[in-house]
Design an enzyme around this catalytic site. Structure first.
Site, PDB file in Angstrom:
ATOM      1  N   LEU A 270     -20.359 -25.760  70.247  1.00  0.00           N
ATOM      2  CA  LEU A 270     -19.859 -27.089  70.576  1.00  0.00           C
ATOM      3  C   LEU A 270     -20.886 -27.772  71.444  1.00  0.00           C
ATOM      4  CD1 LEU A 270     -16.141 -26.297  71.551  1.00  0.00           C
ATOM      5  CD2 LEU A 270     -16.961 -27.255  69.386  1.00  0.00           C
ATOM      6  N   ASP A 271     -21.011 -29.077  71.307  1.00  0.00           N
ATOM      7  CA  ASP A 271     -21.887 -29.832  72.194  1.00  0.00           C
ATOM      8  C   ASP A 271     -21.462 -29.593  73.641  1.00  0.00           C
ATOM      9  OD1 ASP A 271     -23.285 -30.894  70.107  1.00  0.00           O
ATOM     10  OD2 ASP A 271     -22.229 -32.804  70.092  1.00  0.00           O
ATOM     11  N   ARG A 272     -22.396 -29.726  74.530  1.00  0.00           N
ATOM     12  CA  ARG A 272     -22.123 -29.493  75.953  1.00  0.00           C
ATOM     13  C   ARG A 272     -20.959 -30.337  76.445  1.00  0.00           C
ATOM     14  NH1 ARG A 272     -24.349 -31.684  80.866  1.00  0.00           N
ATOM     15  NH2 ARG A 272     -25.730 -33.022  79.650  1.00  0.00           N
TER      16      ARG A 272
END
Length: 500
Positions: free
Chosen positions: A202-204
């Site tokens: 997942l993106d940060r």
């Protein structure tokens, strides 16, 4: 440079030899050297797989302040083999052309302090010419950006998998300036969950369901489901305006504009993408939307929502004035890629929020600005002050795509007296500087920590982001495969009656 994540390409692992039990191979005999010739050992075999253990987790400790999880500064070795383009060039030339975030005086002082090693021998002369297979090690005093103090909730743990609800602002694995403030390290240090294999990312800034395999076999089995398109992901987000009630399918191709800053846009030259959207609620100002991505491109949901004219409410990239009065709706930007990235950076700089974007002021001045390559995932590639990438192989010119950039604020350089050649030259000549072991500092609260005389970050006071700034309204709600289905609770901001 950024160190890579703990995937199959990690170079942090213990060396393994040809023996059945992993014994180290016997040291090769050194050949006779001609007069003045420098010996270069053969490349070391670095083990693959996940290799973070007790020694890694014990490098430093956490403390909590103002709703943030913080990491006490610590010493760390960045390592790399000589890259192909460095062969035949001196260390001084490499530092001056590729790592300009630090002045040359810093590297001279670091060499005097015993922090630079070539083939495990201290470097005293930066004019030394690099050869193929040269192995570099650089010891730095490392500072990590803060993340939310919100705990990682473990949704499921059995013999095969660990499934968690990831808070926003945490990278999945080490990248860029993040190491201990990552999901992998927090799970290892606080829950004794080690040797995890990343199944997806997942993106940060994206929260939600995140799955890890406990064994290689389980990881391969799930990877096979990915290849056969048997996995389904479901996200929820809160977007600007009244989203259409009917189902919306967006199939606009997406192109990466900048790997360094982490910006994408719709473009005919981009890769095919498909996202299905369905509105769940509308409160008169904003809408909660269910998102079903059928492909897995970088920032796919965020870019498609922007294109549709309904960007995520607090998206720090795709809901900014830099995209123009329509915020990029319909792909209308009226800027070149370079102008767009510059405008985004300037907008965050003016708000003192470059840390949210994930880059340091120093990165923007680096010569690597025009060398963006690779793919961006949950971390964005950035040029860093340290020329050491733990996973670099000899004589190859590839870059790890998973670095996450630094977190800055305006006027950092001006605020740092150590960033001037004059002050660093003084340190360089200080015979009492010694090695980094004499400058520890992980005791007590932050105010009582020792300062490292070479560390630029030690001389900078940065504005901490607020916990609210570290939340983006995009959440991975469900992850479903042929044999499993995992779901988290709906986030508070996605409730029908929620208001800002």
């Amino acid at each position: 440079m950024a160190e890579p994540g703990p995937g199959p390409s990690v170079g942090e692992g213990k060396q393994s030899g040809p023996g059945d039990k992993g014994e180290a191979a016997p040291a090769p005999k050194k050949r006779r050297l001609a007069g003045g010739e420098r010996y270069v050992p053969p490349p070391r075999k670095l083990s693959t797989g996940v290799s973070f253990g007790a020694a890694d987790f014990a490098e430093t400790s956490y403390y909590f302040e103002g709703g943030l999880r913080k990491v006490r500064p610590y010493y760390f070795d960045f390592r790399t083999y000589c890259k192909g383009r460095w062969v035949g060039r001196s260390l001084l030339q490499v530092f001056s052309t590729e790592f300009r975030a630090q002045p040359l005086a810093y590297y001279r002082a670091a060499a005097r302090a015993g922090r630079l090693h070539l083939n495990e021998e201290p470097v005293s002369d930066l004019d030394i010419v690099l050869k193929n297979n040269d192995f570099l090690r650089n010891t730095v005093h490392r500072h990590e950006p803060p993340v939310t103090a919100q705990p990682i909730q473990i949704l499921v743990e059995d013999n095969e998998v660990v499934v968690v609800d990831k808070p926003s602002s945490l990278p999945v694995h080490p990248c860029g300036r993040f190491r201990h403030n990552t999901v992998i390290f927090i799970l290892g240090k606080e829950h004794d969950l080690k040797e995890l294999h990343t199944v997806h990312r997942l993106d940060r800034m994206t929260s939600g369901v995140l799955m890890f395999a406990k064994t290689v076999e389980v990881s391969k089995r799930i990877d096979e489901q990915v290849r056969e398109r048997q996995l389904e992901k479901e996200y929820v987000c809160r977007v600007v305006g009244e989203f259409p009630e009917h189902e919306v399918v967006c199939e606009e191709p997406i192109l990466v504009v900048s790997y360094k800053v982490g910006v994408c846009r719709v473009d005919p030259k981009g890769k095919f993408c498909k996202t299905i959207f369905q509105r769940l609620s509308y409160n008169g100002k904003t809408s909660v939307v269910k998102c079903l991505p059928r492909t897995g491109r970088t920032h796919q949901i965020r870019v498609h929502l922007q294109y549709l004219g309904h960007p995520i409410v607090n998206d720090p990239i795709y809901n900014m004035e830099a995209w123009g009065p329509d915020r990029g709706k319909g792909g209308k930007i009226n800027k070149t890629d370079e102008e767009l990235v510059k405008a985004l950076v300037e907008e965050h700089r003016s708000k003192q929020s470059l840390d949210i974007l994930g880059i340091l002021e120093e990165d923007l001045n680096s010569s690597a600005e025009n060398k963006d390559t690779g793919n961006s995932s949950d971390c964005t590639k950035s040029a860093q002050a340290d020329p050491i990438n733990e996973n670099s192989s000899p004589a190859k010119d590839t870059k790890d795509p998973e670095g996450d950039a630094k977190d800055p604020e305006r006027n950092d350089i001006a605020a740092c007296p150590l960033n001037s050649d004059t002050n660093l030259e003084t340190l360089e000549k200080n015979k009492e500087l010694g090695s980094c072991e004499n400058w520890g500092g992980q005791t007590g609260e932050k105010s009582s920590e020792e300062k490292d005389p070479l560390c630029v970050e030690c001389k900078i006071t940065r504005r901490d982001p607020s916990p609210k700034e570290l939340v983006m309204y995009l959440h991975a709600l469900r992850y479903k495969g042929a044999e499993f289905e995992y779901c988290s609770k709906m986030p508070e901001w996605a409730m029908e009656d929620w208001e800002e």
